[in-house]
Design a protein around this motif. Structure first.
Motif, mmCIF file in Angstrom:
data_model
loop_
_atom_site.group_PDB
_atom_site.id
_atom_site.type_symbol
_atom_site.label_atom_id
_atom_site.label_comp_id
_atom_site.label_asym_id
_atom_site.label_seq_id
_atom_site.Cartn_x
_atom_site.Cartn_y
_atom_site.Cartn_z
ATOM 1 N N ALA A 14 -30.651 56.221 -18.079
ATOM 2 C CA ALA A 14 -29.267 56.502 -17.688
ATOM 3 C C ALA A 14 -28.687 55.315 -16.915
ATOM 4 C CB ALA A 14 -29.211 57.771 -16.845
ATOM 5 N N TYR A 15 -29.509 54.694 -16.072
ATOM 6 C CA TYR A 15 -29.067 53.526 -15.313
ATOM 7 C C TYR A 15 -28.739 52.364 -16.267
ATOM 8 C CZ TYR A 15 -29.429 49.451 -12.213
ATOM 9 O OH TYR A 15 -29.194 48.279 -11.534
ATOM 10 N N LEU A 16 -29.608 52.140 -17.249
ATOM 11 C CA LEU A 16 -29.372 51.046 -18.197
ATOM 12 C C LEU A 16 -28.162 51.328 -19.082
ATOM 13 C CD1 LEU A 16 -33.031 50.160 -19.218
ATOM 14 C CD2 LEU A 16 -31.457 48.807 -17.803
ATOM 15 N N GLY A 17 -27.818 52.618 -19.249
ATOM 16 C CA GLY A 17 -26.600 52.926 -19.976
ATOM 17 C C GLY A 17 -25.363 52.402 -19.264
ATOM 18 N N ARG A 18 -25.450 52.316 -17.923
ATOM 19 C CA ARG A 18 -24.330 51.760 -17.137
ATOM 20 C C ARG A 18 -24.489 50.261 -16.899
ATOM 21 N NH1 ARG A 18 -25.934 56.348 -14.484
ATOM 22 N NH2 ARG A 18 -26.888 55.171 -12.781
ATOM 23 N N HIS A 19 -25.739 49.779 -16.964
ATOM 24 C CA HIS A 19 -26.012 48.357 -16.718
ATOM 25 C C HIS A 19 -26.901 47.811 -17.834
ATOM 26 C CE1 HIS A 19 -24.399 48.890 -12.649
ATOM 27 N NE2 HIS A 19 -25.161 49.965 -12.552
ATOM 28 N N ILE A 120 -31.467 49.242 -9.266
ATOM 29 C CA ILE A 120 -32.930 49.273 -9.362
ATOM 30 C C ILE A 120 -33.378 47.825 -9.188
ATOM 31 C CG2 ILE A 120 -34.953 49.828 -10.748
ATOM 32 C CD1 ILE A 120 -33.318 51.897 -12.224
ATOM 33 N N ASP A 121 -33.959 47.557 -8.056
ATOM 34 C CA ASP A 121 -34.300 46.184 -7.681
ATOM 35 C C ASP A 121 -35.793 45.952 -7.909
ATOM 36 O OD1 ASP A 121 -33.661 43.600 -6.355
ATOM 37 O OD2 ASP A 121 -35.103 44.358 -4.880
ATOM 38 N N VAL A 122 -36.110 44.808 -8.489
ATOM 39 C CA VAL A 122 -37.511 44.425 -8.697
ATOM 40 C C VAL A 122 -37.803 43.243 -7.784
ATOM 41 C CG1 VAL A 122 -39.248 43.697 -10.368
ATOM 42 C CG2 VAL A 122 -37.332 45.147 -11.110
ATOM 43 N N HIS A 123 -38.743 43.410 -6.874
ATOM 44 C CA HIS A 123 -39.078 42.312 -5.970
ATOM 45 C C HIS A 123 -40.588 42.268 -5.713
ATOM 46 C CE1 HIS A 123 -38.067 45.799 -3.345
ATOM 47 N NE2 HIS A 123 -39.145 45.414 -2.673
ATOM 48 N N ASP A 124 -41.073 41.068 -5.457
ATOM 49 C CA ASP A 124 -42.500 40.840 -5.246
ATOM 50 C C ASP A 124 -42.883 41.124 -3.804
ATOM 51 O OD1 ASP A 124 -42.908 40.022 -7.887
ATOM 52 O OD2 ASP A 124 -42.267 37.963 -7.406
ATOM 53 N N ILE A 125 -44.094 41.638 -3.631
ATOM 54 C CA ILE A 125 -44.661 41.916 -2.315
ATOM 55 C C ILE A 125 -45.889 41.033 -2.142
ATOM 56 C CG2 ILE A 125 -45.664 43.677 -0.795
ATOM 57 C CD1 ILE A 125 -42.718 44.141 -1.432
ATOM 58 N N ASP A 126 -45.947 40.298 -1.030
ATOM 59 C CA ASP A 126 -47.088 39.407 -0.772
ATOM 60 C C ASP A 126 -48.361 40.215 -0.514
ATOM 61 O OD1 ASP A 126 -45.425 37.208 -1.002
ATOM 62 O OD2 ASP A 126 -44.985 37.158 1.162
#
Length: 520
Positions: A14-19, A120-126
């Motif tokens: 649903a999110y990708l339908g908007r983005h 929806i954020d994708v970020h790396d964790i050390d």
């Protein structure tokens, strides 16, 4: 139970339908959803899902906190999903409650997002050697909430994890992707209704209420009477459109007249959020028995003085009574009561409905009436009620739920016996209909303590001594296969068929005419 992969995937799609331009950025998340792993567990590698709460005050500012675990970085409240989080949104609410002390009831959804993630954020964790955690990534679902009240609540920080808090204007939000989406969405922090419901009346003092399915944790106001209606979707052009869509889904045969906004009611969602509901009034005067009901247990008319008997939101009860006080019944639309006709032998008969239930052992369900009951105090009786402006089956279904918490499908009911009763000469005759239900849901429980003290199953050959007389008559007759009995009436006299006297010399043609025959 944590959100399932299916629920997470549905949210992502649903999110990708908007983005749609972010599909490549979320390819890792989509691939992980195809694997047999629990993406809500913090031990899942190479990445797992987290949730954040973007809280906006009336000035449009966004709450940020300083996380100790991130070296003092200023971020929105958020963190890992716990096993008890029912949904991703519920996880975000729990995080803001734990980290900033803001309870769900102090928050509400926005019209623009309606409980969907804004980002929806994708970020790396050390890597964290002290915890034995290798480097990994977070798929962070960010949900937006407005403050429900005018003034910001007192922030109570979780000292073990949080060292400070501040409200930042949207252009200063620390996450670039979140900042851009907040500004583009035009979120000003001012709550508005995101649900719509219908205060339906017939113009004659009756109001239509909907009994919802009893599914705690799944259905809002589960197992209670409520107004028809529901939540807005992204496709609804207006709240009136929301209402009409919900009505078409719940009761497609109901067509309202004179629909107009009436009031805003405050409600609480399953997750504890504050929910402003736009209540519309509308007029309808149809028969509820003819409505196809696609959701819930039943719909039924009630008068304001009956509302205290129902499991019903106090706010809804007050709203109905307010409307009733402002709109006295239209006497021209009211149903005229039955009256005695001085020139006729036709008299009013009351109609009562009774539930005959037998368990697997053939025992009959009976209730012990309250000693102060107006009828048959301290005596055992069927689950029963008096028909009002409704069908006998509707009355039976309603009484079974209201008195004992039993859910009965009318399709599973058959008429088992009729007892025609007159308690005393000149009193109102009563046609007592006894229905047998072949199936039902629930275990009998005392729900109206002012009427009933206990429910018990009784063997038919060991019925209690203190038993309503016509109940005993009906149980016996049902066991013997008889369909009708009567009590209190004088014995019916056997009468001869009417005869037509004829005078001497009357011919056959005249005799035929007197009997309605054809003399031609």
């Amino acid at each position: 139970m944590s959100p399932s992969p299916t629920a997470i995937r549905k949210t992502v799609e649903a999110y990708l339908g908007r983005h749609p331009g972010e599909r490549d950025a979320l390819a890792g998340l989509l691939a992980a959803l195809d694997r047999p792993v629990d993406l809500t567990a913090r031990t899942t590698r190479p990445g797992h899902v987290t949730c954040s709460a973007v809280v906006i005050d009336r000035q449009g500012r966004v709450l940020h906190i300083r996380h100790r675990a991130t070296g003092g970085h200023i971020l929105t409240p958020g963190g890992h999903i716990e096993p008890g989080d029912r949904t991703l949104l519920a996880a975000a609410l729990r995080e803001v409650s734990e980290e900033a002390g803001i309870a769900p009831g102090a928050l509400c959804l926005t019209r623009q997002l309606l409980g969907s993630p804004i980002d929806i954020d994708v970020h790396d964790i050390d890597a964290n050697p002290s915890k034995g955690e290798p480097a990994h990534c977070h798929y962070d679902f960010r949900y937006v909430f407005y403050l429900a009240g005018e003034e910001p609540p007192t922030i109570v920080l979780q000292d073990a994890e949080v060292s400070g808090a501040q409200w930042l204007p949207q252009p200063e939000v620390t996450s670039p992707t979140l900042r851009a989406k907040l500004i583009a969405a035009g979120l000003d922090g001012r709550p508005e209704p995101v649900n719509a419901s219908a205060l339906i009346h017939n113009g004659a003092g009756r109001y239509l209420l909907h009994l919802r399915d009893h599914k705690p944790g799944v259905i809002w106001q589960s197992g209670a009477f409520a107004l028809l209606g529901g939540g807005r979707t992204h496709d609804d052009q207006s709240l009136e459109g929301t209402l009409l869509r919900e009505l078409s889904e719940e009761v497609p045969d109901l067509r309202l007249e004179d629909v107009k906004p009436y009031a805003v009611e405050a409600a609480t969602s399953i997750d504890g959020l504050s929910v402003p509901v736009q209540v519309f009034t509308g007029r309808w005067g149809g028969n509820t028995d003819r409505l196809r009901l696609h959701e819930g247990v039943l719909v039924r008319w009630f008068t304001p003085d009956e509302l205290d008997r129902l499991r019903l939101s106090p706010a809804t009860r007050d709203l109905i009574r307010q409307h009733a006080a402002e709109n006295p019944p239209d006497t021209g639309s009211a149903v005229a009561p039955a009256v005695w006709d001085g020139g006729s032998r036709t008299v009013l008969n009351g109609v009562g409905v009774h539930l005959h239930l037998e368990d697997a052992e053939g025992r009959v369900l009976l209730g012990l009436r309250h000693p102060e009951s107006k009828y048959a105090g301290d005596t055992w009786h069927y689950l029963a009620g008096r028909c009002e402006q409704e069908s006998a089956l509707s009355c039976l279904v309603r009484e079974a739920w209201e008195e004992a918490g039993l859910v009965i499908d009318p399709a599973d009911v058959e008429l088992a016996h009729v007892v025609h009763v007159v308690d005393a000469p000149g009193s109102l005759p009563l046609m007592q209909l006894v229905f047998r239900a072949r199936r039902w849901e629930g275990t009998p429980e005392v729900r109206e303590t002012d009427k009933c003290l206990d429910w018990q199953w009784w063997p038919r050959h060991e019925l209690p001594d203190r038993l309503v007389s016509y109940t005993r008559t009906a149980i016996t007759a049902i066991s013997e296969g008889r369909a009708y009995s009567q009590l209190g009436w004088p014995p019916a006299a056997r009468t001869a068929p009417p005869t037509v006297p004829t005078a001497a010399g009357t011919d056959d043609a005249q005799h035929d005419r007197s009997l309605g025959g054809d003399a031609s």
